[in-house]
Design a protein around this motif. Structure first.
Motif, PDB file in Angstrom:
ATOM      1  N   GLY A 223      -0.420   4.813  -0.089  1.00  0.00           N
ATOM      2  CA  GLY A 223      -0.914   5.463   1.131  1.00  0.00           C
ATOM      3  C   GLY A 223      -0.007   6.570   1.626  1.00  0.00           C
TER       4      GLY A 223
ATOM      5  N   GLY B 117      -1.424  10.025   0.997  1.00  0.00           N
ATOM      6  CA  GLY B 117      -2.720  10.411   1.557  1.00  0.00           C
ATOM      7  C   GLY B 117      -2.745  11.812   2.131  1.00  0.00           C
TER       8      GLY B 117
ATOM      9  N   ILE C   3      -9.170   8.389   1.970  1.00  0.00           N
ATOM     10  CA  ILE C   3      -9.174   6.937   1.747  1.00  0.00           C
ATOM     11  C   ILE C   3      -7.750   6.390   1.833  1.00  0.00           C
TER      12      ILE C   3
ATOM     13  N   TYR D  21       0.839  -1.217   0.000  1.00  0.00           N
ATOM     14  CA  TYR D  21       0.000   0.000   0.000  1.00  0.00           C
ATOM     15  C   TYR D  21       0.869   1.260   0.000  1.00  0.00           C
TER      16      TYR D  21
ATOM     17  N   SER E 298      -5.248   7.743   3.388  1.00  0.00           N
ATOM     18  CA  SER E 298      -4.704   7.934   4.733  1.00  0.00           C
ATOM     19  C   SER E 298      -5.233   6.921   5.737  1.00  0.00           C
ATOM     20  N   PHE E 299      -6.526   6.578   5.625  1.00  0.00           N
ATOM     21  CA  PHE E 299      -7.144   5.747   6.667  1.00  0.00           C
ATOM     22  C   PHE E 299      -7.356   4.288   6.265  1.00  0.00           C
ATOM     23  N   TYR E 300      -7.521   4.035   4.955  1.00  0.00           N
ATOM     24  CA  TYR E 300      -7.824   2.668   4.540  1.00  0.00           C
ATOM     25  C   TYR E 300      -6.677   1.981   3.794  1.00  0.00           C
ATOM     26  N   LEU E 301      -5.708   2.746   3.338  1.00  0.00           N
ATOM     27  CA  LEU E 301      -4.569   2.158   2.632  1.00  0.00           C
ATOM     28  C   LEU E 301      -3.268   2.621   3.273  1.00  0.00           C
ATOM     29  N   ARG E 302      -3.197   2.493   4.580  1.00  0.00           N
ATOM     30  CA  ARG E 302      -1.986   2.906   5.275  1.00  0.00           C
ATOM     31  C   ARG E 302      -0.819   2.013   4.854  1.00  0.00           C
TER      32      ARG E 302
ATOM     33  N   ARG F  88      -1.261  -2.284  13.522  1.00  0.00           N
ATOM     34  CA  ARG F  88      -1.367  -2.854  12.183  1.00  0.00           C
ATOM     35  C   ARG F  88      -0.004  -3.315  11.682  1.00  0.00           C
TER      36      ARG F  88
END
Length: 434
Positions: free
Chosen positions: A157, A160, A383, A154, A385-389, A417
């Motif tokens: 990310g 982001g 998206i 990712y 920043s928060f879902y594809l870190r 994570r």
């Protein structure tokens, strides 16, 4: 450039690249916006804005968002965001496309780290296969005394927060473009009326277009159960006496022509009349309860519709006729549909039936498309920043008598994570090496 000039430029750059500057500007914008919600703004509610104390109006508190100093603050905030973005671009680019490989075991991330001992070829092959199977992009390099790598998942990310900053710049630019080059206004008219776009009542901006608006019909439609359906206005755009566009608009269904949008704002009952002036028959529409008036040409007589019984079959109206500046009517009467009254031996007035009177908001905002682009960028940035870190794991195999794979993960803001991903990779590597 002299040293003194370079020093000034450097100081200015430092000011605008500072997070403190950005926070201060954001604080001012938030404060002004708060004041703008408490004090009625002319662009939003002209009538309430006029009720504000004269001193506050003189100081510009009733048109905060269109003031020069507020636009200047937004401009400075834009500069701050641009400078900060320029400074961050190089680091994010290198982090995404040119990650720095470990040169020794001491440069491997320390907080989340593991070591696996084994044969050099086996360790290297296991790392390549494991990261590839888990969807990581691997960048590696082999030197005489070590083999190092950076595995990224990712990696987009990383952009982001950068894209989020850019989106704010685009949103501010869109707001400035809209407020400086667009306009907002209002007009009310009855069925059959025609007026110039330049004659509408403006809350802000200037109209440069030059076409006419013709109101073909206005309806307040009701459903069979007695509930209101909607207000409808059949509107035509006229240029050089020809109809170039036509549409029926209603609440939540606006009409746009050449970037100018017409919104159904309100509706009022009215009446259709015919003024017979020396054989010349003039159709007019009057709004109920004196919402407008009609001055008979060549006279100082004014006609208003003072009351109306909106019975579809047998409508009845009360009218009043004033002369000059007199506060008392010189003539008043009641008429049913089709009835004619003689007024002051000057003209005849005939009541032809009910008519709708529409109120339309008119708005031109060239910055809307820019704001939409900014909104899309903001969503993309959030998206990412928060879902594809991004997850980054780097490591090194030092070529000693017994090879050791030392690898670690960058923890970032979401350490849990990174630990979860790292544990998964660690277990797979151990399983492959045995």
């Amino acid at each position: 450039m002299s040293d003194q000039s370079e020093g000034i430029v450097e100081k200015v750059w430092d000011i605008f690249s500072s997070m403190k500057t950005g926070l201060a500007l954001l604080g001012i914008v938030a404060l002004v916006s708060g004041i703008g919600t408490l004090i009625p703004q002319e662009a939003m509610d002209p009538q309430k804005a006029q009720s504000v104390s004269a001193i506050w109006r003189m100081l510009g508190f009733t048109h905060l968002y269109s003031s020069v100093w507020f636009r200047l603050i937004l401009g400075l905030l834009c500069v701050n965001l641009i400078v900060c973005s320029i400074q961050r671009f190089g680091g994010i680019y290198n982090q995404t496309y040119k990650p720095k490989l470990p040169s020794a075991s001491s440069t491997v991330p320390q907080k989340i780290q593991a070591k696996i001992t084994g044969k050099e070829d086996q360790l290297q092959q296991a790392a390549l296969e494991t990261f590839k199977s888990e969807g990581y992009r691997l960048t590696s390099d082999e030197q005489e005394n070590h083999w190092s790598f950076v595995a990224q998942k990712y990696r987009w990310g990383n952009w982001g927060s950068f894209i989020t900053h850019i989106s704010f710049i685009v949103l501010v630019v869109g707001a400035l473009v809209g407020s400086m080059t667009g306009f907002k206004g209002y007009f009310s008219a009855g069925a059959g009326d025609t007026l110039s776009i330049k004659d509408i009542e403006l809350n802000r901006g200037t109209v440069t277009e030059n076409f006419k608006i013709q109101i073909n019909s206005v309806e307040d439609r009701m459903l069979a159960n007695g509930e209101r359906d909607n207000w409808y206005t059949d509107l035509s755009i006229m240029e050089s006496g020809k109809e170039v566009a036509r549409q029926t608009l209603s609440v939540n269904h606006p009409f746009t022509y050449q970037g100018i949008t017409f919104y159904q704002a309100n509706f009022a009952q009215g009446g259709k009349f015919t003024v017979d002036l020396k054989g010349q028959k003039i159709p007019i529409v009057l709004q109920n309860q004196g919402g407008n008036y009609y001055q008979v040409p060549g006279t100082d007589l004014f006609v208003i519709l003072s009351a109306l019984k909106p019975d579809t079959n047998q409508p009845v109206i009360l009218y009043q006729v004033y002369k000059g500046n007199s506060p008392q009517p010189v003539k008043m009467g009641q008429m049913s549909k089709g009835q004619t009254d003689a007024i002051e031996n000057t003209f005849n007035l005939t009541f032809d039936g009910l008519a709708g009177y529409t109120g339309l908001q008119v708005k031109k905002d060239p910055g809307v498309s820019v704001v939409w682009i900014g909104s899309a960028l903001l969503m993309l940035g959030l998206i990412l920043s928060f879902y594809l870190r991004p997850v980054t794991i780097s490591g090194i195999i030092e070529k000693d008598e017994e090879a050791t794979l030392i690898f670690g993960a960058l923890s970032g803001k979401l350490k849990s994570r990174a630990e979860e991903e790292f544990e998964k990779i660690n277990n797979k590597l151990k399983a492959k090496i045995g």
